[in-house]
Design an enzyme around this catalytic site. Sequence first.
Site, PDB file in Angstrom:
ATOM      1  CG  HIS A   1       6.993  12.150 -11.071  1.00  0.00           C
ATOM      2  ND1 HIS A   1       7.472  11.330 -10.076  1.00  0.00           N
ATOM      3  CD2 HIS A   1       5.952  12.813 -10.533  1.00  0.00           C
ATOM      4  CE1 HIS A   1       6.738  11.495  -8.991  1.00  0.00           C
ATOM      5  NE2 HIS A   1       5.811  12.399  -9.242  1.00  0.00           N
TER       6      HIS A   1
ATOM      7  CG  ASP B   1      10.250   9.424 -10.201  1.00  0.00           C
ATOM      8  OD1 ASP B   1      10.359  10.343 -11.025  1.00  0.00           O
ATOM      9  OD2 ASP B   1       9.327   9.364  -9.365  1.00  0.00           O
TER      10      ASP B   1
ATOM     11  CB  SER C   1       5.730  14.171  -6.031  1.00  0.00           C
ATOM     12  OG  SER C   1       5.143  12.948  -6.302  1.00  0.00           O
TER      13      SER C   1
END
Lengths: 667, 385
Positions: free
Chosen positions: B137, B167, B240
């Site tokens: 993402h 992911d 992230s």
Amino acid sequence: MNKYWKKWTAALISIAVLVVSIQSVFAAPDDVIIRWKEGRNYLEVNQQHIPIQKPFSREGTLYIPLRSVLEAMGAEVVWLGDGKIRVDFRQIDLRIQVNSQEVIYNGEIQELEDAPRMENKTVMIPAELLPVYFDAQIDYNSDTGMYTLQLPEDGSLTDFSFLTGNIPARKIGNSYYQWSLQIPPHSRMLNSSFNSKEISILNEYQGMIIDVNVENYDFADITELYDAFLNFPSLYLGSDVLEEELCTLEEDGGYAQFVYADVLDEPVCMRVYLGEQGFLTVAVTGYLYNSPDMFFESGKPIPILDSFSAMYDNTDESIYEISNIKDGMAEYTHFMTFYDEVRYQTWSVLMDASWDMLDTGDRNPLHTRMGTGGTEYLDITLTGKKPAGNFEAYAEKETQKLLEKYSPLYMKEIAVQKETTGKVHSFSTQCQLTMGNTIYMYQIRYISAGSFIYRTILKVPWDQYSDQEEYYRKIVSSLQFQTKKNMQMEKDVDVYLYRLEKSKIGKDTTPTDFYSPLYGWSLQVPGNWVAVDLGEGDFVTFLDDTSDIGVFVETVENEAPPASGTNKEENTDMQMFTMLSSMMEREDAVLLNTVPVKEKNTDMTQYTFRVDNAEDELFSDVYSYVIHGTEYSYCVTFVLPDAFQTEKNSQMMKAIWNSFTWTEQGE
Amino acid sequence: MKKNKWYITAGATAVILCLLAATASAGVDSPIHLVLNGQKTDVKVMRVGEELYIPLKAAQDALGATVQWNSQSNTVHMDVAGEDSLPALIQSVSPSVVGIIGKLKPSSTDYMDYGDNVVFGSGVIYTSSGYIITNAHVVGEMDYITVVLSSGKSYAAKLKLLDEETDLAIIKIDKGGLVPAKFGSLQEIVVGKEVVAIGTPMSFSLRNSASRGIISGINRTADSAYRYIQSDTSINPGNSGGPLIDMQGNVIGINSMKYTGIGVEGLSFSIPIDTVQYVIEQYQKYGRIRRPFTGLTLGESIAARYGLPVSEGLIVIGVEKDSPAAKAGIGEEDVLHSINGVAVNNLVEYNEALKQYTPGDIISASFKRNGKEVSVKIKLAEAIE
């Protein structure tokens, strides 16, 4: 509408991120130094030891292990099988074949002096390959027998304008719209419309936004524009705060100047010029200033405005070209948006930069129209998911369904063409369409791309098309469709089409009852028509969405029962019904006649209008029947354009009229 | 090949370290046990003369210390993790942690017409030749992917693999001589263990972007197909794709903001290292993820959906035509209990179990059909992305 707020705050938020991420460059000794020795089984990469197949010399050529050395440099080495290897490093794509002197360097076949070879299941390459193809520098120390490899460039980035939008010059120009401008240093591009018609430049250091737009105002000259802007500032400038004493008309300079506060109360200094392709507005917004006069007097906006030229002829090489237009064409990429939530990239097209109509489907996300107006356009519609079975048979059937609505007198099929480019198949039908006194080239094309079927319609006056066939072909053939499967998009399209289908009155062409519970009338229209209520049940429109055929029913509550025996209808009807009054107001419509008729056992009045409008694509007789009941009066109107005048369509309209009933209808 | 430093690993040590002088006498023949924080351990305590010894490995495990043996100087370096060692730990890992910055694709939902659409995240270098693992993402919607190293230098990156199911994504910069991160193992992911999450390590913001916490659990999260590490480290958007490291500096997970929600506090999720390694290995072997496909559509029991411990298995609610499961004769309403002896009671367990296999492998699945146990061999096909 807080367009400006969005503009600069969004930019400032992300600037904060950039400052942290990019400006923190400090020197670090991170160059790669790779060392090896003939006969030694490891590489030294910045003092780390990596085990390798030993380098060796044969017939005067030094062989080194391909993967170990190139990966240590940072390249990607991919074994393609059968002795074929691909090396990918920065801008270099090198294809190597074991035991072959031939290599492919960025698509070009070249020859090595010695072929790469296999040694203990390891591909060994001549060391000379590295300086030749990768610009590597190899030094040899004869005392130690050590080879040292270094790259002159470490490949790091120094220019971040691709992220920040920084404009690398002070003088910028848009050669298509013929303007140039001097901007403050460290300005960056905030936004540019695909055809460079609207350009926004931000300068955070000075707290200014410079907008240059091309506008199609309907004024004869600057003087006329100046008067209109001064009289209606809220209409033209979105502002009621105008510094009138600072607004000037400089006829010699060819511009009008306005100083005002915009809708967000931010000060703006703007000049308007009349350029070759419309009015050019250059506006400087000073979002850090409190009032327009303070901003004006700060001395910031005026030098920028003074530097503006509406006569840039693209001859000055010191001017940085800012427009996206190439050879008069602009690339437009379409994003299909459902309910403002999701954007899907669906297709892109090279479109004439002068086309100023672009309807991107606000009402129907599946449909886009671009062109100059109703006489010259390209329609692109996603019609649905690809059906099972033969595409050509499907496309032919759908084309015939469209064409059969037309009268053969107005629409003639000329030629059919089938084409396949990559994953995209197309089936196109060229027709001749007559509207008014003009003959048009009308090309219907069905395209199968990815999971979907698209329909394009190109409409151009026939003579114009014949003269510039190549040009129109270029536009149509530039269409690129997204063919990658996207389950979510398929789902959204399905849902939209389902809702569209649900909005129809019934099924197929089966006559379907429509009843108005509020006003007591009813009629029967084909099931695939759509009913649109423009009021509160008092103005209902019935439309066939694949033609321009329509029926309108307007109801008005009578204030007092009309006196019998009087003949006042003509005057009162026009006032009473929006349908009739709007027809009377249309410049393209004439009232042909008004006749009292007795139909459905009732005395009524029939009005006949004629509309001729090429832009609206409407050439049609319009019939309205006005019926006065005790409680309500009705105006039922039929539009059957010339191009759709077929026996079948006339019968259908007659049947609709025959089916019309109302509560007080005479028996 | 002789290495300068040697990290002491399990079962590899004969070195013993004097911990304390024993005054209490213990029977020479009976084994001496080490009780740590009230917990009896398997560590064997040795008695030599008047002193008691435990293996260095045990000290490393018990104290969360880093132990290094330098053969040249004949010294053992032992660093006990504590408040003071954190900056050094982060410093040692940061060359392997990168910032990733780029522009949102115009097709992205979050794209703004006015705005520069700059987005960023983190990543972990796993080879010295420039391969970096990050979250799908982070880079999935990114144009002009740019990697910023801890040195501050930036490089254009190419997207090599995007796997939305896990992911995870792999990107590559064409730069050699990088410092790859050390990967830990699944065994090191233990509830209660101290961990540090590191985000975009940009010079001065380095310290601010590291946050410490403990592993709270190894759990599933809403909508995810695989297991996640749950910790109470504060993971911010910039983290992230960055690493979750243990106190030895081993990467044990990749931080993912994706599954946190509004109103949820102290719940951070990281993709465990075994999933990360699975993706990397698949990419290295095949250039893509070759995910096994059975053709089964399975339903969890209601209790499993609430996360209750269940042993009800998974109910077959659909079998794709001509799929491996169809060929194996599996029908709707059969209940899958285990794959090669590993119990599967929810979809995450099922996906985790299948992760061990590649297309072409034959698995033995045990089902309950009309109350009877049935064992079925299924030849796995490859899932089409």
